[in-house]
Design an enzyme around this catalytic site. Sequence first.
Site, PDB file in Angstrom:
ATOM      1  N   CYS A  86       0.942  -1.167   0.376  1.00  0.00           N
ATOM      2  CA  CYS A  86       0.262   0.205  -0.325  1.00  0.00           C
ATOM      3  C   CYS A  86       1.072   1.223  -0.021  1.00  0.00           C
ATOM      4  CB  CYS A  86      -0.827  -0.184   1.437  1.00  0.00           C
ATOM      5  SG  CYS A  86      -2.447   1.151   0.443  1.00  0.00           S
ATOM      6  N   HIS A 173      -3.730  -5.520   0.494  1.00  0.00           N
ATOM      7  CA  HIS A 173      -3.656  -5.943   1.901  1.00  0.00           C
ATOM      8  C   HIS A 173      -3.101  -6.822   2.239  1.00  0.00           C
ATOM      9  CE1 HIS A 173      -2.826  -1.667   3.405  1.00  0.00           C
ATOM     10  NE2 HIS A 173      -3.785  -1.469   2.813  1.00  0.00           N
ATOM     11  N   GLU A 175      -1.345  -9.179   4.492  1.00  0.00           N
ATOM     12  CA  GLU A 175      -2.048  -9.349   5.715  1.00  0.00           C
ATOM     13  C   GLU A 175      -3.089  -9.608   6.996  1.00  0.00           C
ATOM     14  OE1 GLU A 175      -0.640  -6.530   5.239  1.00  0.00           O
ATOM     15  OE2 GLU A 175      -1.660  -4.615   6.010  1.00  0.00           O
TER      16      GLU A 175
END
Length: 517
Positions: A86, A173, A175
């Site tokens: 990002c 993202h 994660e």
Amino acid sequence: MSLKAGGIVILDYGSQTAQLIARRVRELGVYAALLPYTSTREHAQAEAPDFRGVILSGSPSGIYEPNAPTLPAWVLASGLPVLGICYGMQLVTKAFGGEVGRADRREYGQATIQVSDSARLFAGMDAAQTVWMSHGDRIERPPEGFTVLARTDNAPYAAIARPERDLFAVQFHPEVTHTAHGLDILRNFVIGVCDAQTDWTPANFIDATIQSIREQVGDGRVLLGMSGGVDSSVAGELIHRAVGDQLVPVFVNHGMLRQHEPDDVIALGENLAWNLVAVDATEEFLDNLYGVSEPEAKRKIIGRTFTEVFEREAQKQGELDWLAQGTIYPDVIESAGTGRPGAKRIKSHHNVGGLPEQFKARLVEPLRDLFKDEVREVGTALGLPDAIIWRQPFPGPGLGVRCIGEITWERLEILRAADHIFISELRAAGLLREGTAQAFAMLLPVRSVGVMGDDRTYDEVIALRAVTTTDFMTADWARLDHDLLARVSNRIVNEVKGVNRVLYDISTKPPATIEWE
Ligand code: XMP
């Protein structure tokens, strides 16, 4: 060799999910240090010796804002693999002369990427992938020499790379769990590209920590404040395995613990063969709290009394060289960050009392590298009982902040009995480990009129609170089944003498907090 060697450094640009990146990497068995983006290479090297790659986190900032966080020069100069996520992608783009466009609106939510290059980062994955987007600015033109790995309808550069330099960047993202193959993407980077060591396991952690505690404390004696929570139990057991009875664990019962809790803590100490020093200071606490009902005053008295009792007991134990603390990695990250200047104190938190002066430089903190879920894994590997490992958080001042208004032994007993019924019913319904993050009863400083049989009653009111949350910074009230609530209410008014009314708290945090005081 250090267990932390050969891992990954994550530079923290302030994204809500920065800690999550570290947790995911560690799930892969790779040590990850989360460091402020201003860290020097030497600092990174000290925190993660011989690290094999760098991940740049997202950020709430925009890259065009004045004082926008920057990429330290050493990252690219090191020649190590880099993954920008990002905001991290925008930093990489800017560093190599690409173009970042200002967004007029944020893209937020699920998206589908089409992978056009499934080598390395996307190895072993299907072409269409569900990912989670949360960004404002986006890449308009990738830098010279970068290729496109994936796109979405909305973001033509969802993932880019300069493979021969091991540079990768993604707009989404990986994660968060909403990104279906996020962990695979991180694995491909961390293990596939960076060739990081995969020694970060609970068993290795336990061996290495026992060894380092022995080296640190030598033949010194270690004082531990044992609360019965997962952190102090795991820290204590690691120290006990390292240096046996050089551990001096002190458990202070302040009289505001839950049903059976003091006995459970003492039994745990016995099972673990610790020489637990158990102190019942109930009377001293209740005397000091007599007539006090203002929440902050109560908290201050409980904190102060705790310190007094704890220090007094410690002194009785003779020469003590070290103080053990259950500091965990999020505390370390927090104190390394920029802090929150101007943040208002909502509640004065209290845990194991203040730090006795003589221990200031003599702390043993065996959990300071672990996230909470890793503390649980280590605790399980140490053979601690599930009831400890999965115990919901319980505030240091205990029922003191749940017995709203004045604290007396009688009111505490009513609260304990009601709380026990609520917790037992939740446990029976399988809602203590999942379904609620924290659940408890409170006793309100109000009486209300009721009718029992033919008689009028004028009795106390119990409020129940059950919340769902992952970080305890925000929380929602748990949508408990009505029949379950009915059963709990019924049992409380029938089984707990002096209570004729039960409420369920349906407030979110914010604007309410989880505890009432
Ligand atoms: P609040 O009420 O601020 O609580 O929404 C957030 C979380 O913190 C816990 N809490 C404490 N924990 N010492 C602690 O160790 C304290 O003094 C304390 N006060 C609140 C609360 O139970 C919830 O999990």
